[in-house]
Design a protein around this motif. Structure first.
Motif, PDB file in Angstrom:
ATOM      1  N   LYS A 155       0.769  -1.340   0.156  1.00 51.09           N
ATOM      2  CA  LYS A 155       0.003  -0.044  -0.061  1.00 51.09           C
ATOM      3  C   LYS A 155       0.872   1.322   0.199  1.00 51.09           C
ATOM      4  O   LYS A 155       0.447   2.276  -0.274  1.00 51.09           O
ATOM      5  CB  LYS A 155      -0.830   0.068   1.135  1.00 51.09           C
ATOM      6  N   HIS A 156       2.056   1.227   0.330  1.00 56.61           N
ATOM      7  CA  HIS A 156       3.022   2.338   0.487  1.00 56.61           C
ATOM      8  C   HIS A 156       3.988   2.366  -0.607  1.00 56.61           C
ATOM      9  O   HIS A 156       4.572   3.674  -0.859  1.00 56.61           O
ATOM     10  CB  HIS A 156       3.959   2.139   1.710  1.00 56.61           C
ATOM     11  N   PHE A 157       4.207   1.580  -1.541  1.00 57.79           N
ATOM     12  CA  PHE A 157       5.108   1.684  -2.418  1.00 57.79           C
ATOM     13  C   PHE A 157       4.514   2.690  -3.518  1.00 57.79           C
ATOM     14  O   PHE A 157       3.540   2.871  -3.797  1.00 57.79           O
ATOM     15  CB  PHE A 157       5.299   0.374  -3.335  1.00 57.79           C
ATOM     16  N   SER A 158       5.606   3.655  -4.130  1.00 53.97           N
ATOM     17  CA  SER A 158       5.164   4.447  -5.211  1.00 53.97           C
ATOM     18  C   SER A 158       5.160   3.658  -6.429  1.00 53.97           C
ATOM     19  O   SER A 158       5.379   2.188  -6.513  1.00 53.97           O
ATOM     20  CB  SER A 158       6.407   5.153  -5.361  1.00 53.97           C
ATOM     21  N   GLU A 159       4.927   4.285  -7.545  1.00 47.82           N
ATOM     22  CA  GLU A 159       4.865   3.542  -8.890  1.00 47.82           C
ATOM     23  C   GLU A 159       6.181   2.783  -9.268  1.00 47.82           C
ATOM     24  O   GLU A 159       6.213   1.810  -9.688  1.00 47.82           O
ATOM     25  CB  GLU A 159       4.373   4.353 -10.014  1.00 47.82           C
ATOM     26  N   GLU A 160       7.149   3.786  -8.940  1.00 44.20           N
ATOM     27  CA  GLU A 160       8.396   2.918  -9.064  1.00 44.20           C
ATOM     28  C   GLU A 160       8.676   1.913  -8.360  1.00 44.20           C
ATOM     29  O   GLU A 160       9.394   0.857  -8.594  1.00 44.20           O
ATOM     30  CB  GLU A 160       9.693   4.052  -8.754  1.00 44.20           C
ATOM     31  N   GLY A 161       8.245   2.039  -6.970  1.00 44.09           N
ATOM     32  CA  GLY A 161       8.555   1.046  -6.041  1.00 44.09           C
ATOM     33  C   GLY A 161       7.754  -0.430  -6.398  1.00 44.09           C
ATOM     34  O   GLY A 161       8.024  -1.464  -6.325  1.00 44.09           O
ATOM     35  N   ARG A 162       6.458  -0.179  -7.010  1.00 43.19           N
ATOM     36  CA  ARG A 162       5.744  -1.304  -7.218  1.00 43.19           C
ATOM     37  C   ARG A 162       6.387  -1.873  -8.652  1.00 43.19           C
ATOM     38  O   ARG A 162       6.413  -3.243  -8.895  1.00 43.19           O
ATOM     39  CB  ARG A 162       4.563  -0.768  -7.756  1.00 43.19           C
ATOM     40  N   LEU A 163       6.998  -0.926  -9.639  1.00 44.20           N
ATOM     41  CA  LEU A 163       7.201  -1.696 -10.783  1.00 44.20           C
ATOM     42  C   LEU A 163       8.699  -1.928 -10.793  1.00 44.20           C
ATOM     43  O   LEU A 163       9.339  -2.884 -11.498  1.00 44.20           O
ATOM     44  CB  LEU A 163       7.509  -0.751 -12.054  1.00 44.20           C
ATOM     45  N   ARG A 164       9.626  -1.722  -9.451  1.00 40.76           N
ATOM     46  CA  ARG A 164      11.051  -2.287  -9.435  1.00 40.76           C
ATOM     47  C   ARG A 164      11.044  -3.503  -9.354  1.00 40.76           C
ATOM     48  O   ARG A 164      10.549  -4.250  -8.336  1.00 40.76           O
ATOM     49  CB  ARG A 164      11.504  -1.528  -8.245  1.00 40.76           C
ATOM     50  N   GLN A 165      11.825  -4.080 -10.095  1.00 36.93           N
ATOM     51  CA  GLN A 165      12.262  -5.587  -9.989  1.00 36.93           C
ATOM     52  C   GLN A 165      13.753  -5.784 -10.052  1.00 36.93           C
ATOM     53  O   GLN A 165      14.598  -5.120 -10.318  1.00 36.93           O
ATOM     54  CB  GLN A 165      11.517  -6.476 -11.143  1.00 36.93           C
TER      55      GLN A 165
END
Length: 473
Positions: free
Chosen positions: A32-42
């Motif tokens: 719930k806290h991740f930014s878009e970059e955080g969600r996409l970061r792999q």
């Protein structure tokens, strides 16, 4: 493991090993806290393959573009320590590892293991928190912010905070700081509540990240008490706020009164030690108690958060510097815990002596011109100047007097603003030599004396004009 996929001293306020925990939990969901970059970061695909087979004995390594170890120029390392001890590194595998890319996910295994054990010993985190080696706290902080915040998001921070965070992270990345008031005992919980309440009532997206430097706070030098940490943690838990605990001065705590240096004892509980929700991202650094040039630190956090930091770290720098990781571990291993504690005590004693010199000189020469609280940790004395509305107004005079201090406005969480009047200055007592410290205070006092005399002269003229006007009527 990360899947590759007040006025009292520190000891009296908060002593002993971490034993107190929060009374209730609001388990965090980092998704719930991740930014878009955080969600996409792999995890980078190539790095994933390389790291996956790092320890494989039988596999033929035709996957990575790693130079052959026999091409490296260094065959051995000899470190001569100040105590006379020699660390002679001749093991071929270790010497090769120091010159090769960092191909392990969480850092050089031996150093990672040391940081993991040390963190458990010092903080005893109550959750599933894990450890990752980083290129120092600054880079780690930038990555954490990018993973949690979008441009335009609000972030809670001390009203006055680490200047580099403001100008290198918060402002250029478009984050909006919400300043929380401090006093001599650190963050004021009622101010934190008030800021959160006002922000929510405005209808804006609630802040979900709180950045804090709880020990030897930069620039104020304050140490947040355990009682306040507990209340602040509760507030963050109730409002689902991630706590970024940036604590580089944790090992530089001291008392200006009698008594031995703390070493690792009596340094007090941290937010990490209270972290039943697993919402704390703790940043530790070797810079302040060993060597800043090594550019090494470690971050401790919930596995989901740590995994994203790991992805970002390997994408940006391909991991921490192998050379300094190996050197750091060999130093720590050669010393052992007792010698490390002796080193930390020596540093604490040095900082205590420096702080005492500055405190005594300030009491003698600055009492008429400034207000402050005696330092208990870190390397800074935070002065509120009398008869000075904005310390920038006397910056040129200080330059002419050949004494360099930091105007407080630079450390305001909102960034430098010419319209903001700020009477504070930050004095560092870590860089100047011992003899220079008294000279610096003396030069500062001379400038402030002139300012005070000018203020009194102006006030006297104003009073005379008022008296004259009154007499006429």
């Amino acid at each position: 493991m990360v899947q590759v996929g007040g006025s009292a001293d520190a000891a009296s306020l908060d002593s002993g090993r971490p034993v107190k925990r929060a009374k209730h939990t609001h388990a965090i969901n980092f998704a719930k806290h991740f930014s878009e970059e955080g969600r996409l970061r792999q995890y980078p695909s190539l790095r994933k393959i390389i790291c996956q087979f790092t320890d494989s004995v039988d596999a033929v390594p035709m996957h990575g573009g790693l130079p052959p170890s026999d091409s490296f120029p260094i065959s051995s390392l000899l470190l001569r320590l100040k105590d006379g001890q020699a660390v002679d590194l001749t093991n071929e595998q270790k010497v090769a590892s120091a010159q090769q890319y960092c191909t392990t996910v969480q850092g050089y295994p031996a150093l990672h293991s040391w940081c993991e054990t040390h963190t458990k010993t010092m903080h005893n985190p109550p959750g599933r928190q894990e450890v990752l080696i980083t290129n120092g706290s600054n880079h780690a902080l930038e990555m954490v912010c990018e993973l949690l915040l979008e441009r335009g998001d609000y972030v809670l921070a001390e009203e006055y905070t680490y200047p580099s965070v403001i100008e290198s992270v918060i402002i250029p990345k478009g984050y909006k700081p919400l300043g929380v008031k401090l006093d001599q005992n650190g963050i004021r919980p009622e101010s934190l509540l008030e800021v959160i309440k006002e922000h929510k009532e405005s209808g804006r997206r609630p802040p979900h990240v709180f950045y804090t430097v709880p020990t030897g706070q930069n620039p104020t030098g304050t140490v947040t008490t355990l009682e306040r940490k507990q209340r602040i943690y509760e507030i963050c838990s109730e409002n689902d706020i991630v706590i970024i605990e940036d604590d580089p001065y944790y090992y530089l705590q001291y008392s200006l009164g009698p008594g031995e240096a703390f070493g690792f004892e009596g340094l007090g509980q941290t937010y990490l030690s209270l972290d039943v929700d697993e919402r704390v991202v703790r940043l530790d650094s070797f810079s302040k108690f060993l060597a800043p040039g090594m550019r090494l630190g470690w971050v401790t956090a919930h596995p989901d958060m740590l995994q994203k930091i790991c992805f970002a770290l390997h994408a940006s720098t391909m991991g921490p510097c192998s050379f300094t990781q190996v050197v750091m571990y060999e130093l720590l291993d050669a010393w052992g815990r007792e010698s490390l504690i002796s080193h930390v005590k020596k540093m604490q004693t040095d900082y205590k002596n420096r702080a005492a010199i500055v405190q005594e000189a300030a009491e003698k020469q600055l009492a008429k011109y400034a207000e402050w609280h005696a330092p208990r940790a870190g390397m800074f004395l935070w002065l509120k100047l009398k008869h000075v509305e904005d310390s920038m107004d006397i910056f040129e005079e200080l330059k002419e007097a050949k004494v360099v201090v930091v105007p407080g406005t630079i450390a305001h969480c909102g960034g430098p603003d010419p319209s903001r009047r700020c009477p504070f200055v930050r004095l560092s007592f870590s860089t100047a030599t011992i003899p220079q410290l008294e000279v610096g205070i003396s030069r500062l006092a001379e400038v402030l004396k002139k300012v005070s005399q000018q203020h009194n002269h102006v006030q006297e003229e104003v009073n005379n004009e008022i008296t004259s006007a009154t007499t006429m009527f």
